[in-house]
Motif scaffolding. Sequence first.
Motif, PDB file in Angstrom:
ATOM      1  N   ARG A  25       0.837  -1.208   0.000  1.00  0.00           N
ATOM      2  CA  ARG A  25       0.000   0.000   0.000  1.00  0.00           C
ATOM      3  C   ARG A  25       0.870   1.256   0.000  1.00  0.00           C
ATOM      4  NH1 ARG A  25      -3.841   2.066   4.973  1.00  0.00           N
ATOM      5  NH2 ARG A  25      -3.960   4.241   4.260  1.00  0.00           N
ATOM      6  N   LEU A  26       1.963   1.220   0.766  1.00  0.00           N
ATOM      7  CA  LEU A  26       2.862   2.372   0.794  1.00  0.00           C
ATOM      8  C   LEU A  26       3.501   2.598  -0.578  1.00  0.00           C
ATOM      9  CD1 LEU A  26       4.573   1.888   4.280  1.00  0.00           C
ATOM     10  CD2 LEU A  26       2.826   3.574   3.649  1.00  0.00           C
ATOM     11  N   GLN A  27       3.862   1.505  -1.266  1.00  0.00           N
ATOM     12  CA  GLN A  27       4.402   1.622  -2.616  1.00  0.00           C
ATOM     13  C   GLN A  27       3.410   2.328  -3.538  1.00  0.00           C
ATOM     14  OE1 GLN A  27       6.050  -2.796  -2.814  1.00  0.00           O
ATOM     15  NE2 GLN A  27       6.609  -1.665  -4.678  1.00  0.00           N
ATOM     16  N   ASP A  28       2.157   1.925  -3.418  1.00  0.00           N
ATOM     17  CA  ASP A  28       1.123   2.494  -4.281  1.00  0.00           C
ATOM     18  C   ASP A  28       0.892   3.972  -3.971  1.00  0.00           C
ATOM     19  OD1 ASP A  28      -1.068   2.127  -6.254  1.00  0.00           O
ATOM     20  OD2 ASP A  28      -2.313   2.630  -4.518  1.00  0.00           O
ATOM     21  N   GLU A  29       0.827   4.319  -2.684  1.00  0.00           N
ATOM     22  CA  GLU A  29       0.550   5.696  -2.295  1.00  0.00           C
ATOM     23  C   GLU A  29       1.723   6.619  -2.591  1.00  0.00           C
ATOM     24  OE1 GLU A  29      -0.795   6.086   1.684  1.00  0.00           O
ATOM     25  OE2 GLU A  29      -2.637   4.926   1.376  1.00  0.00           O
ATOM     26  N   LEU A  30       2.940   6.105  -2.432  1.00  0.00           N
ATOM     27  CA  LEU A  30       4.123   6.933  -2.628  1.00  0.00           C
ATOM     28  C   LEU A  30       4.628   6.896  -4.066  1.00  0.00           C
ATOM     29  CD1 LEU A  30       6.097   6.042   0.640  1.00  0.00           C
ATOM     30  CD2 LEU A  30       4.544   7.964   0.240  1.00  0.00           C
ATOM     31  N   GLY A  31       4.157   5.934  -4.830  1.00  0.00           N
ATOM     32  CA  GLY A  31       4.578   5.815  -6.210  1.00  0.00           C
ATOM     33  C   GLY A  31       6.055   5.500  -6.340  1.00  0.00           C
ATOM     34  N   CYS A  32       6.546   4.536  -5.555  1.00  0.00           N
ATOM     35  CA  CYS A  32       7.975   4.214  -5.575  1.00  0.00           C
ATOM     36  C   CYS A  32       8.161   2.704  -5.419  1.00  0.00           C
ATOM     37  CB  CYS A  32       8.707   4.963  -4.458  1.00  0.00           C
ATOM     38  SG  CYS A  32       8.153   4.533  -2.800  1.00  0.00           S
ATOM     39  N   SER A  33       9.406   2.273  -5.442  1.00  0.00           N
ATOM     40  CA  SER A  33       9.719   0.852  -5.326  1.00  0.00           C
ATOM     41  C   SER A  33       9.687   0.404  -3.870  1.00  0.00           C
ATOM     42  CB  SER A  33      11.112   0.580  -5.906  1.00  0.00           C
ATOM     43  OG  SER A  33      12.107   1.203  -5.105  1.00  0.00           O
ATOM     44  N   ARG A  34       9.719  -0.937  -3.697  1.00  0.00           N
ATOM     45  CA  ARG A  34       9.727  -1.533  -2.358  1.00  0.00           C
ATOM     46  C   ARG A  34      10.986  -1.095  -1.595  1.00  0.00           C
ATOM     47  NH1 ARG A  34       7.040  -5.935  -0.214  1.00  0.00           N
ATOM     48  NH2 ARG A  34       8.069  -6.996   1.541  1.00  0.00           N
ATOM     49  N   ALA A  35      12.124  -1.072  -2.291  1.00  0.00           N
ATOM     50  CA  ALA A  35      13.375  -0.681  -1.644  1.00  0.00           C
ATOM     51  C   ALA A  35      13.322   0.767  -1.176  1.00  0.00           C
ATOM     52  CB  ALA A  35      14.537  -0.878  -2.609  1.00  0.00           C
ATOM     53  N   THR A  36      12.689   1.626  -1.976  1.00  0.00           N
ATOM     54  CA  THR A  36      12.583   3.042  -1.600  1.00  0.00           C
ATOM     55  C   THR A  36      11.703   3.201  -0.368  1.00  0.00           C
ATOM     56  OG1 THR A  36      12.904   3.758  -3.878  1.00  0.00           O
ATOM     57  CG2 THR A  36      11.876   5.323  -2.382  1.00  0.00           C
ATOM     58  N   VAL A  37      10.629   2.402  -0.279  1.00  0.00           N
ATOM     59  CA  VAL A  37       9.765   2.455   0.900  1.00  0.00           C
ATOM     60  C   VAL A  37      10.564   2.125   2.156  1.00  0.00           C
ATOM     61  CG1 VAL A  37       7.842   1.345   2.099  1.00  0.00           C
ATOM     62  CG2 VAL A  37       7.619   1.964  -0.320  1.00  0.00           C
ATOM     63  N   TYR A  38      11.391   1.076   2.086  1.00  0.00           N
ATOM     64  CA  TYR A  38      12.183   0.686   3.246  1.00  0.00           C
ATOM     65  C   TYR A  38      13.217   1.760   3.587  1.00  0.00           C
ATOM     66  CZ  TYR A  38      10.272  -4.006   3.774  1.00  0.00           C
ATOM     67  OH  TYR A  38       9.429  -5.073   4.020  1.00  0.00           O
ATOM     68  N   ARG A  39      13.817   2.404   2.570  1.00  0.00           N
ATOM     69  CA  ARG A  39      14.773   3.471   2.838  1.00  0.00           C
ATOM     70  C   ARG A  39      14.106   4.667   3.517  1.00  0.00           C
ATOM     71  NH1 ARG A  39      17.085   2.029  -2.253  1.00  0.00           N
ATOM     72  NH2 ARG A  39      15.853   3.655  -3.274  1.00  0.00           N
ATOM     73  N   ASP A  40      12.908   5.015   3.036  1.00  0.00           N
ATOM     74  CA  ASP A  40      12.192   6.149   3.632  1.00  0.00           C
ATOM     75  C   ASP A  40      11.747   5.829   5.058  1.00  0.00           C
ATOM     76  OD1 ASP A  40      12.560   7.608   1.359  1.00  0.00           O
ATOM     77  OD2 ASP A  40      10.536   7.292   0.560  1.00  0.00           O
ATOM     78  N   LEU A  41      11.314   4.583   5.298  1.00  0.00           N
ATOM     79  CA  LEU A  41      10.933   4.177   6.651  1.00  0.00           C
ATOM     80  C   LEU A  41      12.134   4.256   7.590  1.00  0.00           C
ATOM     81  CD1 LEU A  41       8.636   1.110   5.876  1.00  0.00           C
ATOM     82  CD2 LEU A  41       7.911   3.193   7.066  1.00  0.00           C
ATOM     83  N   ALA A  42      13.281   3.816   7.106  1.00  0.00           N
ATOM     84  CA  ALA A  42      14.488   3.853   7.926  1.00  0.00           C
ATOM     85  C   ALA A  42      14.897   5.286   8.234  1.00  0.00           C
ATOM     86  CB  ALA A  42      15.623   3.116   7.217  1.00  0.00           C
ATOM     87  N   PHE A  43      14.809   6.175   7.231  1.00  0.00           N
ATOM     88  CA  PHE A  43      15.161   7.575   7.445  1.00  0.00           C
ATOM     89  C   PHE A  43      14.199   8.221   8.444  1.00  0.00           C
ATOM     90  CE2 PHE A  43      14.600  12.073   6.354  1.00  0.00           C
ATOM     91  CZ  PHE A  43      15.904  12.533   6.478  1.00  0.00           C
ATOM     92  N   LEU A  44      12.917   7.931   8.295  1.00  0.00           N
ATOM     93  CA  LEU A  44      11.912   8.499   9.185  1.00  0.00           C
ATOM     94  C   LEU A  44      12.125   8.014  10.615  1.00  0.00           C
ATOM     95  CD1 LEU A  44       9.369  10.304   9.144  1.00  0.00           C
ATOM     96  CD2 LEU A  44       8.019   8.259   8.696  1.00  0.00           C
ATOM     97  N   ARG A  45      12.495   6.725  10.772  1.00  0.00           N
ATOM     98  CA  ARG A  45      12.685   6.155  12.107  1.00  0.00           C
ATOM     99  C   ARG A  45      14.029   6.552  12.717  1.00  0.00           C
ATOM    100  NH1 ARG A  45      13.077   0.564  11.046  1.00  0.00           N
ATOM    101  NH2 ARG A  45      15.263   1.056  10.695  1.00  0.00           N
TER     102      ARG A  45
END
Length: 322
Positions: A25-45
């Motif tokens: 769902r995050l991939q769909d909402e953010l319009g990015c790849s799975r790896a990018t979602v994990y990178r953004d989650l890591a940066f946010l955390r």
Amino acid sequence: MDRYERILSLHRTLKHARYPVTVARLQDELGCSRATVYRDLAFLRDALMAPIVGDGEAGFRYDAEEGNRFELPGLWLNSDELHALLAAQQLLSRSGGGVLSNALAPLQQRIEKLLDEHSAGKTWPVERVRVIPHHSRRMDEQAFRFVCSAVLERKQLSFEYRARSTDERTRRTVSPQRVTHYRGNWYLDAWDHDRDGLRSFSVDRITAARVLDTAARDIDESELDRHLAGSYGIFSGEPKGWATILFNARAARWVADEHWHSQQQGRHLPDGSYELKLPYSSPRELLMDVLHYGADATIVEPASLREQARALLALALSNYER
């Protein structure tokens, strides 16, 4: 969607999520790849200390208790907000009069720094945003600051006032109620202790201002609106009547979209003309606005206002008979 927008969107999604949000769902909402979602989650955390809980299988969300208190540090902007900020920056830097420019200089510097940080090396075409002052007046910046301070601190204000209509200079002591920006100029709405009533003062006519230690008298907002906003324009007082003005079809294309008064009533007529009705107290400003349209506007009623307009036009015409 750039990284700033993704982080902002990710934060909003996780903050309002009642249940864990899947990576898909995050991939769909953010319009990015799975790896990018994990990178953004890591940066946010890790970098922004967001209270993220969950895993790749069940999904992610904010901790129920800490998530309510967490906000992104600093100022995060999406592209639309950045463009609006750019326009605001130009408004601050290019607006005439300078009465706010010095006081807001630190804020403008912060805005410029934010623009630089978000531009990623891009040069913004600031010359494409133009602000052209119109009919603004010069005023004493120190007097303006004292006026604003007295309004916000709820203190009485003493000043010298030179009335524009009579050129008479008087010393006034007032309880400031609010400052009003109207047609490019600033006005002070206040309780005048010398006149024992509500008055509006043009700030550009105020000099030698001094904030007093005495607490200001507070006037109910409804009374302020009734006395100061019930009539046409900046002139105070209860409305003495309603004016009906007829604009021809050419002027109607402009007037129909204009806001003259909060209680105005307008309608298009079959011949393409436009009828505008509005309350007024002092006719002076209303007459100036109507005469601005020249032959494209006609005062229908009241008869007294028609006669005043006729007299003004005759007087103006006499200036050209020499």
